[in-house]
Write an enzyme that holds these catalytic residues in place. Structure first.
Site, mmCIF file in Angstrom:
data_model
loop_
_atom_site.group_PDB
_atom_site.id
_atom_site.type_symbol
_atom_site.label_atom_id
_atom_site.label_comp_id
_atom_site.label_asym_id
_atom_site.label_seq_id
_atom_site.Cartn_x
_atom_site.Cartn_y
_atom_site.Cartn_z
ATOM 1 N N GLY A 82 8.927 0.991 8.275
ATOM 2 C CA GLY A 82 8.970 2.148 7.378
ATOM 3 C C GLY A 82 7.624 2.844 7.311
ATOM 4 N N GLY A 84 5.561 6.459 5.320
ATOM 5 C CA GLY A 84 5.648 7.543 4.351
ATOM 6 C C GLY A 84 4.264 7.953 3.910
ATOM 7 N N GLY A 85 4.207 8.784 2.862
ATOM 8 C CA GLY A 85 2.929 9.239 2.362
ATOM 9 C C GLY A 85 2.056 8.105 1.849
ATOM 10 N N THR A 88 2.221 2.544 5.662
ATOM 11 C CA THR A 88 3.151 1.960 6.621
ATOM 12 C C THR A 88 3.604 0.587 6.166
ATOM 13 O OG1 THR A 88 1.947 3.108 8.379
ATOM 14 C CG2 THR A 88 3.436 1.367 9.063
ATOM 15 N N VAL A 89 4.892 0.288 6.396
ATOM 16 C CA VAL A 89 5.435 -1.038 6.068
ATOM 17 C C VAL A 89 5.731 -1.781 7.364
ATOM 18 C CG1 VAL A 89 7.281 -2.332 4.935
ATOM 19 C CG2 VAL A 89 6.433 -0.217 3.905
ATOM 20 N N ASP A 200 9.460 7.220 -10.368
ATOM 21 C CA ASP A 200 9.737 7.691 -9.005
ATOM 22 C C ASP A 200 11.071 7.139 -8.516
ATOM 23 O OD1 ASP A 200 9.237 9.188 -6.760
ATOM 24 O OD2 ASP A 200 7.889 7.730 -5.825
#
Length: 378
Positions: A82, A84-85, A88-89, A200
Site C-alpha cells: 500500500g 499514500g500520502g 508506504t506499507v 478520518d
C-alpha cells in the site's frame, strides 16, 4: 627481533586496528540511531507512554531497525502492499513466520511525526477486535516506522470500487462491515475511558480480513476529547468527499463529524461509487450531495450498486439509504449518534437473517460479529 615475533606483532596491530575500527563504526551507528530517535519524537513518545500502566506499555514493542530491515528484505519493492500520502506499507515477515504490516513514513516533518506519535498513543489504549492492532514502532531509522497485524484482504475501498471484487461482497457482508465499523466508532465516542474522535473515517481506512471482517485503521489524526468538552477547534484536515461541511465552516470538530464521514461510507457501500470521483460531471462529483439529490427526487434506483439490486434486497437498501441520509444532515446536532447507528444496523442484520430463515446459531454469530465488544486499556 625474529621474523616470528614481527609476524605476531603485525597480527596484533592488525587485529587491534580492526577491533578499533569495528568499535568506531558501531559507536557511530549508535549515535546515528540516537539522533534519529530524538529527531522522530522518540523521547516525546516515551514520555507519553510512561504515563500509561506498565501492562499497556509492554504490549507495544520497540523494534530495532535491523529486524524490520530483515523482515522486509531491505524494504524490497515486491513487499509493498500500500502507498499514500502518509508513506508506504510493506509486508514484513518476522521470526517464526509472523506476518506483519510495516508503515514507513514518507518524510520527516513535524506533522508526520506528530501523527505517528499520536497513533501509537491512541492505539496503545484500544483493544477492540475491529480495530487494527498496533504491535510496535521503530523510531531509530531516518523516518519513523509502525508495525501492525497484517490484514489479508486489503481495503474496503478496493472492494467497492472494483467490479470483479465488488461481486464477492453481498449485502449481508456489507451490512456486517458497516455494523462493525459503526461499533468501533460508537466505542470510541462513548465507551473509551477518554472519548476519541477518529477524524478520518473513509473506505481506505477500513481493512478487511479473509472473512470480510472490518478492521478500522489509521488513527494518526484522532483526538482525545476531554470529558468536560464535546468539541475541538482544529485546523481543518481530512479527505475530500468525507469532510463534514459544518466542520469545514466552523473548524469545530465533534463526534458528529465522524457520523457524517461514516454516512459517506454507507453510501459507498450501497452504491459502489467513489466519495469524490472525477469521472462524473462537476455537479455530481460529491457523492454525498449526489446521493441526497437522488433521495430527494425519489430516484435512488439510479445510484444503487447493480450487485445489490436483487430480489429481496429492496427493503434493506431503502433502510440503509435512509440511515445514511440522516447521517449526512448538514447540522451535526440533527445527525444520530454512532451508538444509534450501530444499533440500527444490528437491527437490520437481525431482520435480514430472520427473513432468510437462518438458524438461531447463525443469527447469533452475525450479531456477535457486529457487536461492540472491546477491552479498554489505560
Amino acid at each position: 627481533m625474529g621474523l616470528g615475533s614481527f609476524a605476531i606483532g603485525a597480527l596484533v596491530v592488525l587485529v587491534s586496528s580492526s577491533w578499533s575500527y569495528w568499535i568506531f563504526k558501531k559507536r557511530k551507528l549508535i549515535i546515528l540511531k540516537e539522533k534519529f530517535f530524538s529527531q522522530n519524537g522518540g523521547l516525546m513518545l516515551k514520555q507519553q507512554l510512561s504515563r500509561l500502566e506498565r501492562s499497556t506499555q509492554e504490549l507495544i514493542k520497540m523494534f530495532n531497525s535491523e529486524e524490520l530491515k530483515r523482515a522486509t528484505n531491505n524494504y524490497d519493492e515486491s513487499r509493498i502492499v500500500g502507498q499514500g500520502g502518509f508513506g508506504t506499507v510493506y509486508k514484513g515477515i518476522l521470526p517464526e513466520n509472523k506476518i506483519v504490516a510495516i508503515k514507513k513514513s514518507q518524510m520527516v516533518g513535524e506533522n508526520q511525526i506528530e501523527q505517528f506519535i499520536n497513533e501509537v498513543v491512541v492505539l496503545s489504549q484500544i483493544n477492540h477486535r475491529n480495530v487494527v492492532k498496533l504491535l510496535g514502532y521503530c523510531f531509530e531509522t531516518q523516518v519513523p516506522l509502525l508495525v501492525y497485524e497484517f490484514i489479508t484482504n486489503g481495503t474496503l475501498f478496493e472492494y467497492i470500487n472494483n467490479q470483479s471484487k465488488a461481486s464477492n461482497i453481498s449485502l449481508e457482508n456489507r451490512l456486517q462491515i458497516a455494523a462493525e465499523t459503526a461499533g468501533v466508532l460508537s466505542y470510541l465516542h462513548s465507551a473509551a475511558s477518554i472519548p476519541i474522535i477518529h477524524r478520518d473515517v473513509k473506505a481506505t481506512n477500513i481493512l478487511l480480513d479473509d472473512n470480510y471482517i472490518a478492521k478500522v485503521s489509521d488513527f494518526g489524526a484522532s483526538r482525545f476529547i476531554p470529558l468536560d468538552q464535546n468539541q475541538l477547534a482544529t485546523v481543518v484536515q481530512g479527505t475530500l468527499g468525507y469532510l463534514d461541511p459544518e466542520y469545514m465552516l466552523t473548524s469545530q470538530f465533534t463526534e458528529k463529524s465522524d457520523v457524517y464521514s461514516f454516512g459517506v461510507v454507507l453510501v459507498e457501500l450501497i452504491t459502489g461509487k467513489k466519495a469524490s470521483p472525477f469521472d462524473r460531471p462537476e455537479e455530481d462529483r460529491c457523492l454525498a450531495m449526489y446521493f441526497i439529490s437522488c433521495m430527494n427526487n425519489d430516484c435512488l434506483n439510479q445510484i444503487i450498486d447493480e450487485h445489490m439490486v436483487i430480489e429481496g434486497n429492496t427493503e434493506e437498501l431503502k433502510e440503509v439509504a435512509n440511515l445514511a441520509k440522516r447521517c449526512l444532515r448538514v447540522k451535526g446536532e440533527k445527525r444520530p449518534s454512532m451508538k444509534e447507528v450501530a444499533m440500527e444496523l444490528q437491527g437490520l442484520i437481525r431482520k435480514k437473517t430472520s427473513r432468510n430463515d437462518l438458524n438461531p446459531a447463525k443469527i447469533k454469530y452475525l450479531l456477535g460479529k457486529a457487536s461492540t465488544g472491546y477491552v479498554v486499556r489505560g
